[in-house]
Design an enzyme around this catalytic site. Structure first.
Site, PDB file in Angstrom:
ATOM      1  N   LYS A  80      -3.288  11.395   4.865  1.00 46.51           N
ATOM      2  CA  LYS A  80      -3.836  10.487   3.848  1.00 46.51           C
ATOM      3  C   LYS A  80      -5.368  10.492   3.915  1.00 46.51           C
ATOM      4  CE  LYS A  80      -2.937   5.720   2.224  1.00 46.51           C
ATOM      5  NZ  LYS A  80      -2.325   4.422   2.587  1.00 46.51           N
ATOM      6  N   SER A 155      -0.003   2.278  -1.485  1.00 48.56           N
ATOM      7  CA  SER A 155      -1.118   3.141  -1.777  1.00 48.56           C
ATOM      8  C   SER A 155      -0.889   4.600  -1.401  1.00 48.56           C
ATOM      9  CB  SER A 155      -2.365   2.651  -1.041  1.00 48.56           C
ATOM     10  OG  SER A 155      -2.202   2.792   0.370  1.00 48.56           O
ATOM     11  N   SER A 179       2.216   0.102   2.207  1.00 50.21           N
ATOM     12  CA  SER A 179       1.686   1.355   1.639  1.00 50.21           C
ATOM     13  C   SER A 179       2.340   2.622   2.173  1.00 50.21           C
ATOM     14  CB  SER A 179       0.179   1.447   1.859  1.00 50.21           C
ATOM     15  OG  SER A 179      -0.488   0.591   0.972  1.00 50.21           O
TER      16      SER A 179
END
Lengths: 500, 98
Positions: A80, A155, A179
């Site tokens: 990420k 997210s 997330s």
């Protein structure tokens, strides 16, 4: 090369260590696929073929010299883009960090390198991880491989869409209110948030420091367990890092046995507010667990009614403080207005242009929650709710070994459907937020397709703090029940991305 | 209804060092009003005798031995700066000339 890109990480690791397939061959297969298909899913913000292949070559050389340095030696992974990397930009999905290449690696990134796992690239996210759809990324939304017109969750929608689209065999996410778990539910993948402090946060661009936790996003429970074993452990660079070992997650998955298991169903998260097809999948799994010998117990967590409200005071408060570092002085964007501006004018202009709408909204909300005259009523009360949630969970865990909920109230919604309604967006995390407030581990595993839209639903398993191994054990039980019924994992039914 | 007025939004944005346009102020006042009304329910959930939790896992502060460890060089620390001069970060004036 389809077989390689649709294989589990555990299988790929076996092929590499037995020298049937090289890390370079596997990494090449994923790079070929992501270079072709990333324009469809927008999973990756940055990737660099030469860099990834150099790492794969090094892994192969180590094996040729006789040493596998980890159980996932040579298996490539996506990271990420809110984790710092010295060899790739780190933007956190924000314009304010466009082009920034950090001077140090996050501890998790260092551990991946030490485990000889080539990094395929950096994945998309809502700006500074604020969102549940990736629509707040400054670099455009990621798209769900099950239906490209829908969100992949957020997210960490870059990581979840990369996993479901087979653009990576493994990925790293971060979870502040869901997330990792929410995107896993939206894409039929597995996502685990370990106990707070089980994985070092050093080098993770902080959102809300008392809630943030890094964890695995994968195609199977075993893959997630293997990855947590690689990235977990004490780190002196993170003062909230847990000093004690949580044991081997892989070992726990291998010992999965349903006999004597007490499964708690939370009254407040099992009735109202869930899409009928999601609720039906949940009820079905509970029935299967009971039939397999588990004891099902209803537990009461009355404070959960206030969890989302408490979260949306604590998170903006901490975020408004953490994001003060983006001040145009030491790194990142600087916008200098005309005339003879002071540094404060420069900061305000920079943050106006560098931050997107959701980040501004949360910073201003956090500033309000912390302001004189409101601090006790809002932030103080929210911290007390946090205590009540911990007490309710502690009581529930005296009655049950694990707690099960649907991961999300709905299946994946359409891109654009909720983007203009902040409150509706915040309610996506109603089932995942309590685990962050209490610091306990939670995992989302695929739980079938909702009958009304044919899209994946997720099952969340919560365990007491430090009992991540127990969480993986039960996740493995649920996964096996599913495999026994359907003969293959849910992810095997994802549409062919090349044909979409 | 909450007390989130356009003037309050302007004040909060200036505390947070974010320049906002009049249009943004109007929109934020509406959105934040709805959000604040919703999150204000926490005040109903708690009484005075509940202790506050700031951190999920109880922990004491952590100290380490006071020994020198490798760190960024001055060159590295300055390498991402928008502007630097003579080994230091360079910024606009902190005080207004008036």
């Amino acid at each position: 090369m389809t077989e390689i890109t649709s294989s589990s990480a555990a299988v790929l690791a076996g092929l590499i260590s037995s020298k049937q397939v090289s890390s370079v061959e596997i990494t090449t297969a994923f790079l070929d696929r992501l270079e072709k298909l990333n324009p469809k899913t927008n999973s990756y913000l940055h990737f660099n073929r030469e860099n990834s292949l150099a790492q794969a070559k090094k892994a192969d050389q180590q094996l040729a010299d006789g040493t596998a340095v980890s159980p996932l030696h040579g298996v490539p992974i996506a990271v990420k883009d809110n984790l710092t990397t010295t060899d790739a930009p780190t933007t956190a999905g924000s314009k304010i960090l466009e082009g920034w290449v950090p001077q140090y690696d996050a501890t998790v990134v260092r551990k991946l390198r030490e485990a000889s796992m080539p990094i395929l690239g950096k994945t998309n996210l809502d700006e500074f991880a604020m969102g549940s759809s990736t629509e707040f990324s400054a670099y455009g939304p990621s798209r769900n491989p099950w239906d490209l017109s829908r969100i992949p969750g957020g997210s960490g929608g870059g990581s979840s869409s990369a996993i479901a689209g087979h653009l990576a065999p493994l990925a790293i996410g971060s979870d502040t209110g869901g997330s990792i778990r929410f995107p896993a539910a939206m894409t039929g993948s597995v996502g685990a948030k370990p106990t707070y402090g089980a994985v070092s946060r050093y080098g993770l661009i902080a959102l809300a420091s008392s809630l943030d936790q890094i964890g695995p996003v994968t195609n199977s429970v075993m893959d997630a367990a293997m990855l947590q074993d690689v990235i977990g452990g004490y780190d002196p660079r993170d003062s909230t890092s847990l000093p004690n070992s949580l044991g081997s997650m892989v070992q726990s998955v291998k010992e999965a046995d349903v006999k004597g298991l007490r499964v708690g169903v939370i009254k407040q998260l099992s009735s109202d507010g869930f899409q009928p097809g999601v609720k039906a999948c949940f009820d079905d799994t509970i029935e299967k667990l009971a039939a397999a010998g588990a004891e099902i117990i209803e537990v009461d967590c009355p404070s959960f009614e206030y969890a989302v409200a408490a979260y949306y005071l604590i998170l903006p408060a901490e975020a408004s403080s953490n994001l003060a570092k983006f001040d145009s002085v030491r790194f990142g964007l600087r916008v200098t207005p005309d005339g003879n501006p002071t540094i404060e004018n420069v900061m305000a202009a920079t943050r106006e242009q560098g931050f997107g709408p959701e980040v501004k909204r949360r910073i201003i909300l956090g500033t309000y929650a912390l302001s004189s005259g409101h601090y006790d009523a809002y932030y103080g009360s929210a911290q007390k709710v946090r205590t009540l949630i911990q007490q309710d969970l502690a009581m529930a865990f005296t009655q049950a070994d694990v707690l099960l909920t649907p991961t999300a109230p709905t299946t994946a919604f359409k891109i654009g459907e909720k983007v203009d309604d902040p409150l509706a967006m915040y309610l996506n995390d109603v089932a995942t937020i309590p685990a962050n407030l209490a610091g306990i581990p939670g995992i989302s595993v695929p739980n079938g397709l909702a009958s009304e839209d044919g899209l994946p639903s997720g099952l969340q398993i919560l365990a007491p703090a430090m009992q991540d191994a127990q969480m993986y054990r039960v996740a493995s039980i649920v996964e096996k029940l599913y495999m026994d019924q359907w003969g293959a994992s849910l992810i095997a039914r994802v549409p062919d991305l090349e044909a979409l | 209804m909450s007390e989130i007025t356009p003037d309050l939004v302007r004040h909060l944005a200036s505390l947070a060092r974010i320049l906002v346009t009049d249009q943004e102020v109007e929109q934020l006042a509406g959105e934040l009003g709805v959000i604040v009304d919703s999150v204000a329910t926490v005040t109903k959930a708690v009484s005075g005798d509940v202790v506050a939790t700031s951190h999920p896992i109880p922990m004491a502060n952590v100290y380490r031995e006071d020994v020198i460890l490798p760190s960024l060089t001055q060159l590295q620390a300055l390498s991402s700066a928008p502007d630097s001069n003579d080994g230091r970060f360079k910024v606009n004036a902190i005080l207004d000339e008036d």
